[in-house]
Enzyme design. Structure first.
Site, PDB file in Angstrom:
ATOM      1  N   ASP A  47       0.818  -1.222   0.000  1.00 15.34           N
ATOM      2  CA  ASP A  47       0.000   0.000   0.000  1.00 15.34           C
ATOM      3  C   ASP A  47       0.849   1.268   0.000  1.00 15.34           C
ATOM      4  O   ASP A  47       0.632   2.176  -0.799  1.00 15.34           O
ATOM      5  CB  ASP A  47      -0.915   0.046   1.238  1.00 15.34           C
ATOM      6  CG  ASP A  47      -2.027  -0.993   1.159  1.00 15.34           C
ATOM      7  OD1 ASP A  47      -2.297  -1.498   0.053  1.00 15.34           O
ATOM      8  OD2 ASP A  47      -2.621  -1.285   2.218  1.00 15.34           O
TER       9      ASP A  47
ATOM     10  N   ARG B 215       1.224   4.932  16.996  1.00 16.66           N
ATOM     11  CA  ARG B 215       0.823   5.930  15.996  1.00 16.66           C
ATOM     12  C   ARG B 215       1.236   7.345  16.363  1.00 16.66           C
ATOM     13  O   ARG B 215       1.780   8.066  15.516  1.00 16.66           O
ATOM     14  CB  ARG B 215      -0.686   5.844  15.705  1.00 16.66           C
ATOM     15  CG  ARG B 215      -1.174   4.468  15.249  1.00 16.66           C
ATOM     16  CD  ARG B 215      -0.253   3.815  14.284  1.00 16.66           C
ATOM     17  NE  ARG B 215      -0.810   2.624  13.655  1.00 16.66           N
ATOM     18  CZ  ARG B 215      -0.121   1.836  12.843  1.00 16.66           C
ATOM     19  NH1 ARG B 215       1.156   2.104  12.580  1.00 16.66           N
ATOM     20  NH2 ARG B 215      -0.680   0.772  12.296  1.00 16.66           N
TER      21      ARG B 215
ATOM     22  N   ASP C 153      -6.608   3.476  12.799  1.00 12.51           N
ATOM     23  CA  ASP C 153      -5.281   4.057  12.635  1.00 12.51           C
ATOM     24  C   ASP C 153      -5.304   5.380  11.866  1.00 12.51           C
ATOM     25  O   ASP C 153      -4.523   6.279  12.152  1.00 12.51           O
ATOM     26  CB  ASP C 153      -4.338   3.046  11.983  1.00 12.51           C
ATOM     27  CG  ASP C 153      -3.914   1.959  12.978  1.00 12.51           C
ATOM     28  OD1 ASP C 153      -3.746   2.306  14.167  1.00 12.51           O
ATOM     29  OD2 ASP C 153      -3.785   0.800  12.585  1.00 12.51           O
TER      30      ASP C 153
ATOM     31  N   SER D 208      -4.079  -9.511   7.861  1.00 10.34           N
ATOM     32  CA  SER D 208      -3.453  -8.208   7.982  1.00 10.34           C
ATOM     33  C   SER D 208      -2.869  -8.117   9.386  1.00 10.34           C
ATOM     34  O   SER D 208      -3.565  -8.359  10.371  1.00 10.34           O
ATOM     35  CB  SER D 208      -4.512  -7.120   7.762  1.00 10.34           C
ATOM     36  OG  SER D 208      -4.054  -5.907   8.299  1.00 10.34           O
TER      37      SER D 208
HETATM   38  N1  ARG Z   1      -7.665  -2.999  16.075  1.00 16.21           N
HETATM   39  C1  ARG Z   1      -6.377  -2.621  16.509  1.00 16.21           C
HETATM   40  C2  ARG Z   1      -6.339  -1.154  16.817  1.00 16.21           C
HETATM   41  O1  ARG Z   1      -7.124  -0.417  16.311  1.00 16.21           O
HETATM   42  C3  ARG Z   1      -5.270  -3.062  15.617  1.00 16.21           C
HETATM   43  C4  ARG Z   1      -5.310  -2.688  14.180  1.00 16.21           C
HETATM   44  C5  ARG Z   1      -4.084  -3.192  13.577  1.00 16.21           C
HETATM   45  N2  ARG Z   1      -3.976  -3.227  12.159  1.00 16.21           N
HETATM   46  C6  ARG Z   1      -3.831  -4.350  11.450  1.00 16.21           C
HETATM   47  N3  ARG Z   1      -3.491  -4.238  10.204  1.00 16.21           N
HETATM   48  N4  ARG Z   1      -4.003  -5.531  11.961  1.00 16.21           N
HETATM   49  O2  ARG Z   1      -5.537  -0.721  17.601  1.00 16.21           O
END
Ligand code: ARG
Length: 408
Positions: A9, A89, A118, A169
């Site tokens: 991506d 983040r 995110d 993912s």
């Molecule tokens: N749901 C989790 C969060 O919002 C993790 C998201 C992680 N991303 C992924 N590509 N698995 O903190």
């Protein structure tokens, strides 16, 4: 100024930003403990068309400035998720903003889609630190399917990894690993063993328990089994130790910021052990009212991180409260790792409120039970007064008239 992971991506985002927005792209890749070869990623960014490619090893900064405060707050979103992905983040955004300013960039860009948390965290962190910067999320704008994306990449000479077969993912950093998509999208289905990368199945974990001794100073972990370690190293080692014993698997039906419920799997071995140990130490040291009040702060603190509000005034204010509760949180906790569980084997602290002479039922008891009677008399005064002034009972109401049974 693009947050660049080196994956498909964000690689596609480089030519996409140039072609559809007419922008020069500078990339930044931050090592927060994910498996990454920074030099290779830098080369890939340049090969994909970046005008400059920065990399940063921020593991220690992440551990000291983000993970430790979260641990002091026992931050568990919805009571279970140690906010591992969420915590990294704001750190990445802080680095992006710093280089954006240096490079006189007009925008920060990231690879998040429009359905997740995110994007919220990157956008809010960026705008909180640098309101003058715009934010672009290419994957939120482009309407490419996976196949179109691969075709776009190939047309632009971007190498598409051959091992891209995984339906999952994932996101990783020191504090945990997140896994979603594939069969995990059915919350009724047990996660297959293949989704796990950091933890052994409790079923095949060692038959013999392992004890680990954790030393804390002001709520921060400073030593593992007697060896003083920087927090990032300590966390990495503990991930390996606890992961080997199948500790830290979490299956959560999560409430996203954007209103979606999603099924998330996490592996957070070190976080699970450290939060439990830290809670055990606090239980030994903090008075009941502080513990109780802190619990509500902890929930709020975890939600703030989850919601992308790290750089908000409330987080700083809550941090001030949490920090003041941690002044005495020093001592040792020994944890027993065994087949998927991390249990408390023992704890000690010079600031322990546990007094054997008060707690014991054996000899040497200094508690004065005769004082309990007077205490209970006063403590029970409101209850007694309330009961004594109760209104007279109302006469029982007549039962509902029932329709007469029809006789046939
Ligand atoms: N749901 C989790 C969060 O919002 C993790 C998201 C992680 N991303 C992924 N590509 N698995 O903190």
């Amino acid at each position: 100024m693009l947050a660049y992971s080196g994956g498909l991506d964000t690689s596609v985002a480089i030519p996409w930003l140039r072609e559809t927005k007419g922008l020069d792209v500078v990339t930044l890749t931050v090592d927060v403990g994910q498996p990454v070869d920074l030099e290779r990623v830098r080369a890939k960014a340049e090969a994909s068309g970046a005008v400059a490619a920065y990399v940063a090893d921020a593991k220690r900064e992440f551990a000291d400035e983000f993970v430790v405060p979260a641990l002091r707050a026992n931050a568990l979103y919805e009571g279970v998720y140690p906010v591992s992905t969420a915590l990294a983040r704001p750190l990445i955004a802080r680095h992006l903003v710093a280089i954006a300013r240096k490079e006189h960039a007009a925008f920060v860009a990231h690879g998040c889609t429009g359905k997740g948390n995110d994007q919220v965290r990157f956008d809010l962190s960026t705008t909180s630190l640098a309101p003058e910067l715009g934010v672009i999320a290419p994957a939120r704008e482009w309407r490419m399917t996976r196949e179109e994306e691969v075709a776009f990449a190939e047309a632009h000479g971007i190498p598409v990894a051959a091992t891209r077969a995984s339906p999952y993912s994932t996101d990783e950093n020191l504090w945990g690993r997140s896994i979603e998509c594939g069969v995990l999208e059915d919350p009724a289905v047990e996660p297959p063993e293949e989704v796990f990368g950091w933890t052994r199945s409790p079923q095949t974990a060692p038959e013999v328990p392992q004890y680990v001794k954790l030393e804390f100073e002001r709520g921060a972990p400073i030593a593992l089994d007697g060896e003083r370690l920087p927090s990032d190293v300590l966390i990495e080692r503990l991930n390996a130790l606890a992961g080997e014993h199948g500790v830290g698997r979490i299956d959560h039906l999560e409430s996203r910021v954007v209103g979606i419920k999603s099924r998330e799997i996490y592996e957070c071995p070190a976080a699970s052990v450290l939060v439990r140990a830290h809670q055990a130490l606090e239980a030994l040291i903090l008075p009941r009212d502080v513990l109780e009040f802190k619990r509500s702060v902890e929930l709020r603190y975890a939600s703030l991180i989850y919601d992308g509000l790290w750089f908000a005034p409330l987080r700083e204010a809550l941090d001030a409260f949490v920090r003041s509760t941690q002044e005495r949180i020093s001592g040792e906790v020994s944890m027993k790792l065994f087949k998927g569980t991390a249990s408390i084997a023992g704890r000690r602290s010079p600031y322990s409120l546990y007094q054997p002479s008060l707690a014991t039922y054996a000899s040497g008891d200094r508690f004065r039970p005769e004082m309990a009677e007077g205490f209970i008399y006063v403590w029970g005064l409101p209850a007694r007064t309330w009961a004594a002034t109760a209104p007279a009972p109302v006469a029982a109401e007549a039962p509902n008239p029932r329709p007469a049974r029809r006789r046939t």
